[in-house]
Design an enzyme around this catalytic site. Structure first.
Site, PDB file in Angstrom:
ATOM      1  N   LYS A  83       0.858  -1.183   0.000  1.00 28.04           N
ATOM      2  CA  LYS A  83       0.000   0.000   0.000  1.00 28.04           C
ATOM      3  C   LYS A  83       0.894   1.232   0.000  1.00 28.04           C
ATOM      4  O   LYS A  83       1.806   1.361   0.838  1.00 28.04           O
ATOM      5  CB  LYS A  83      -0.867  -0.037   1.252  1.00 28.04           C
ATOM      6  CG  LYS A  83      -2.158   0.720   1.155  1.00 28.04           C
ATOM      7  CD  LYS A  83      -3.035   0.318   2.328  1.00 28.04           C
ATOM      8  CE  LYS A  83      -4.244   1.191   2.439  1.00 28.04           C
ATOM      9  NZ  LYS A  83      -4.830   1.120   3.780  1.00 28.04           N
TER      10      LYS A  83
HETATM   11  C1  E4P Z   1      -8.047   1.655   4.136  1.00 26.05           C
HETATM   12  O1  E4P Z   1      -7.395   1.329   3.185  1.00 26.05           O
HETATM   13  C2  E4P Z   1      -7.897   2.960   4.805  1.00 26.05           C
HETATM   14  O2  E4P Z   1      -6.645   3.082   5.353  1.00 26.05           O
HETATM   15  C3  E4P Z   1      -8.978   3.142   5.831  1.00 26.05           C
HETATM   16  O3  E4P Z   1     -10.186   2.668   5.285  1.00 26.05           O
HETATM   17  C4  E4P Z   1      -9.104   4.555   6.343  1.00 26.05           C
HETATM   18  O4  E4P Z   1     -10.257   4.651   7.134  1.00 26.05           O
HETATM   19  P1  E4P Z   1     -10.538   5.876   8.129  1.00 26.05           P
HETATM   20  O5  E4P Z   1     -10.859   7.081   7.320  1.00 26.05           O
HETATM   21  O6  E4P Z   1     -11.683   5.411   8.947  1.00 26.05           O
HETATM   22  O7  E4P Z   1      -9.270   6.053   8.942  1.00 26.05           O
END
Ligand code: E4P
Length: 215
Positions: A83
């Site tokens: 990622k």
């Molecule tokens: C996933 O890939 C993201 O990091 C995550 O969904 C972020 O979510 P949040 O906005 O609740 O922190």
């Protein structure tokens, strides 16, 4: 649309995997920090719990560092997806890792233009953040729909992961908008299974059964 669990809590992931409804896991530095455990160890454990992509996010700030970290994380297990944050360094690293056959998930996407760049750099997945846009009174689902339209119109094969999901309605909306995956917190997964009319209906079935047959 597939469901991933958005969590670095191995116990949550184990419980969700037992339901047979999740096809992968996403983590981020905040989720890893919340658990206070080593990223590499966590990724190793997650890969034993779920037979599907496990997104592990790099924390390096330049492309060279991201590439090095990405290669190291990808070597942990074949399910690992690297990622990377959208941005010039993230794009450069995505391009290098993708060419080496390493799967990538470009994260922190808040516009169609960013999603297009990520796809062109070779991203396996792009992650638009629904909830964080909604928090600013913008429309996160419109972004997912726009990216899905552009990818379909131009034959782009990167998959869209609707991220930053806050509710079961977000999941339903993401599915209608054309996301390939929604990554959901465990709390939302539990909410998805529940409905007050299901509880009422079940109570009535049980009561009627007992009234008729006494057991
Ligand atoms: C996933 O890939 C993201 O990091 C995550 O969904 C972020 O979510 P949040 O906005 O609740 O922190």
């Amino acid at each position: 649309m597939k469901l991933f669990l958005d969590s670095a809590d191995c116990e949550e992931v184990r419980l969700a995997a037992e339901l047979g409804v999740i096809s992968g896991v996403t983590t981020n530095p905040t989720l890893i920090a919340r658990e206070g455990k080593d990223l590499r160890e966590t990724v190793r454990t997650l890969a034993t719990l779920v037979d599907g992509p496990i997104s592990a996010e790099v924390v390096a700030e330049d492309a060279e560092g991201m590439i090095e970290e990405g290669r190291e994380l990808a070597a942990i297990h074949p399910s690992v997806v690297i990622k990377l944050p959208i941005g010039l360094d993230g794009l450069r690293a995505t391009q290098v890792l993708s060419r080496q056959g390493i799967k990538t998930n470009v994260t922190l996407v808040f516009s169609i233009a960013q999603a297009l760049l990520a796809a062109r750099a070779g991203a396996t997945y792009v992650s638009p953040f629904v909830g964080r846009l909604d928090d600013l009174s913008a429309n996160g689902i419109s972004l997912v729909r726009g990216i899905a339209e552009v990818f379909t119109l131009h034959g782009i094969s990167s998959e869209i992961i609707a991220a930053s999901i806050r509710s079961p309605q977000d999941v339903a909306d993401a599915a209608c908008a054309g996301a390939h995956v929604a990554t959901v917190p465990y709390r939302v997964l539990l909410q998805m299974a529940a409905h007050p009319l299901t509880d009422l209906g079940l109570a009535r079935f049980r009561r009627d059964w007992k009234d008729a047959f006494g057991k």
